[in-house]
Design an enzyme around this catalytic site. Structure first.
Site, PDB file in Angstrom:
ATOM      1  N   LYS A  80      58.235  71.485  23.046  1.00  0.00           N
ATOM      2  CA  LYS A  80      58.516  70.148  23.581  1.00  0.00           C
ATOM      3  C   LYS A  80      57.970  69.115  22.597  1.00  0.00           C
ATOM      4  CE  LYS A  80      58.639  70.042  28.621  1.00  0.00           C
ATOM      5  NZ  LYS A  80      58.045  69.454  29.824  1.00  0.00           N
ATOM      6  N   LYS A 137      55.025  74.658  23.425  1.00  0.00           N
ATOM      7  CA  LYS A 137      55.963  74.674  24.559  1.00  0.00           C
ATOM      8  C   LYS A 137      57.369  74.275  24.105  1.00  0.00           C
ATOM      9  CE  LYS A 137      54.139  72.020  27.790  1.00  0.00           C
ATOM     10  NZ  LYS A 137      53.530  71.412  28.997  1.00  0.00           N
TER      11      LYS A 137
HETATM   12  N1  C2G Z   1      58.061  67.527  38.187  1.00  0.00           N
HETATM   13  C1  C2G Z   1      58.579  67.277  39.463  1.00  0.00           C
HETATM   14  N2  C2G Z   1      59.786  66.697  39.580  1.00  0.00           N
HETATM   15  C2  C2G Z   1      60.505  66.344  38.491  1.00  0.00           C
HETATM   16  C3  C2G Z   1      59.983  66.575  37.195  1.00  0.00           C
HETATM   17  C4  C2G Z   1      58.739  67.176  37.063  1.00  0.00           C
HETATM   18  O1  C2G Z   1      57.927  67.600  40.482  1.00  0.00           O
HETATM   19  N3  C2G Z   1      61.717  65.759  38.670  1.00  0.00           N
HETATM   20  C5  C2G Z   1      56.749  68.198  38.093  1.00  0.00           C
HETATM   21  C6  C2G Z   1      56.847  69.535  37.378  1.00  0.00           C
HETATM   22  O2  C2G Z   1      57.279  70.544  38.280  1.00  0.00           O
HETATM   23  C7  C2G Z   1      55.409  69.743  36.912  1.00  0.00           C
HETATM   24  C8  C2G Z   1      54.915  68.299  36.667  1.00  0.00           C
HETATM   25  O3  C2G Z   1      55.866  67.417  37.326  1.00  0.00           O
HETATM   26  O4  C2G Z   1      54.631  70.328  37.967  1.00  0.00           O
HETATM   27  C9  C2G Z   1      54.875  67.945  35.197  1.00  0.00           C
HETATM   28  O5  C2G Z   1      56.164  68.173  34.661  1.00  0.00           O
HETATM   29  P1  C2G Z   1      56.280  68.557  33.090  1.00  0.00           P
HETATM   30  O6  C2G Z   1      55.540  67.545  32.301  1.00  0.00           O
HETATM   31  O7  C2G Z   1      57.713  68.826  32.787  1.00  0.00           O
HETATM   32  O8  C2G Z   1      55.460  69.931  33.083  1.00  0.00           O
HETATM   33  P2  C2G Z   1      55.705  71.172  32.094  1.00  0.00           P
HETATM   34  O9  C2G Z   1      56.121  70.696  30.758  1.00  0.00           O
HETATM   35  O10 C2G Z   1      56.558  72.120  32.834  1.00  0.00           O
HETATM   36  O11 C2G Z   1      54.195  71.735  31.886  1.00  0.00           O
HETATM   37  O12 C2G Z   1      50.770  74.975  31.823  1.00  0.00           O
HETATM   38  C10 C2G Z   1      51.813  74.390  32.555  1.00  0.00           C
HETATM   39  C11 C2G Z   1      52.652  73.480  31.716  1.00  0.00           C
HETATM   40  O13 C2G Z   1      51.838  72.570  30.986  1.00  0.00           O
HETATM   41  C12 C2G Z   1      53.647  72.747  32.622  1.00  0.00           C
END
Ligand code: C2G
Length: 128
Positions: free
Chosen positions: A46, A44
């Site tokens: 990340k 990803k």
């Molecule tokens: N989130 C949120 N508000 C934020 C930051 C994050 O609601 N201010 C939510 C994101 O939308 C997501 C969840 O928290 O639903 C986890 O965020 P991340 O760890 O950034 O997820 P991501 O890296 O986008 O991984 O297969 C799907 C991926 O693994 C998603």
């Protein structure tokens, strides 16, 4: 028993994550979080501050989270939904419509992201 699932890295756990988990859990009886492994995070593009073990420890301490499983690949969602008899798939709306292929298998709910907070933002503030 209504079962939900959501996916993510959940690095540097913050109130945006917690509010998403809280809202998801308000709609189901049992909430599973598929937590991106350190290896999957590389796919990803990340790099998380906390490794998988720590991120799992933090997530598991949240009362809205009932089970944490590893997210190893992009294409495990259908298998997960079937394996855990998932009724509802949740994701923040930054992913809106990206997972509609799950429609035949479960309900899909995109929850609005919490504005003004992100792991990236926190890291940038700490580095100032
Ligand atoms: N989130 C949120 N508000 C934020 C930051 C994050 O609601 N201010 C939510 C994101 O939308 C997501 C969840 O928290 O639903 C986890 O965020 P991340 O760890 O950034 O997820 P991501 O890296 O986008 O991984 O297969 C799907 C991926 O693994 C998603």
């Amino acid at each position: 028993m209504k079962i939900g699932i959501t996916y993510g890295t959940f690095d540097i756990l913050h109130y945006g994550h917690v509010r998403l988990l809280k809202r998801a859990k308000s709609k189901v009886d049992f909430l599973i979080v598929a937590l991106s492994t350190d290896e999957f995070n590389k796919l990803k593009n990340k790099t998380s501050f906390y490794n998988y073990k720590i991120r799992k420890e933090l997530l598991s301490s949240i009362k809205y989270v009932d089970k944490v499983i590893p997210e190893n690949t992009w294409n495990q969602k259908i298998k997960d939904v079937k394996k855990y008899n998932v009724d509802v798939f949740f994701m923040g709306d930054d992913w809106k419509d990206k997972f509609n292929f799950l429609k035949p298998y479960c309900e899909i709910v995109y929850l609005s992201r919490t504005k003004g907070i992100s792991s990236t933002y926190i890291k940038s503030k700490i580095n100032q």
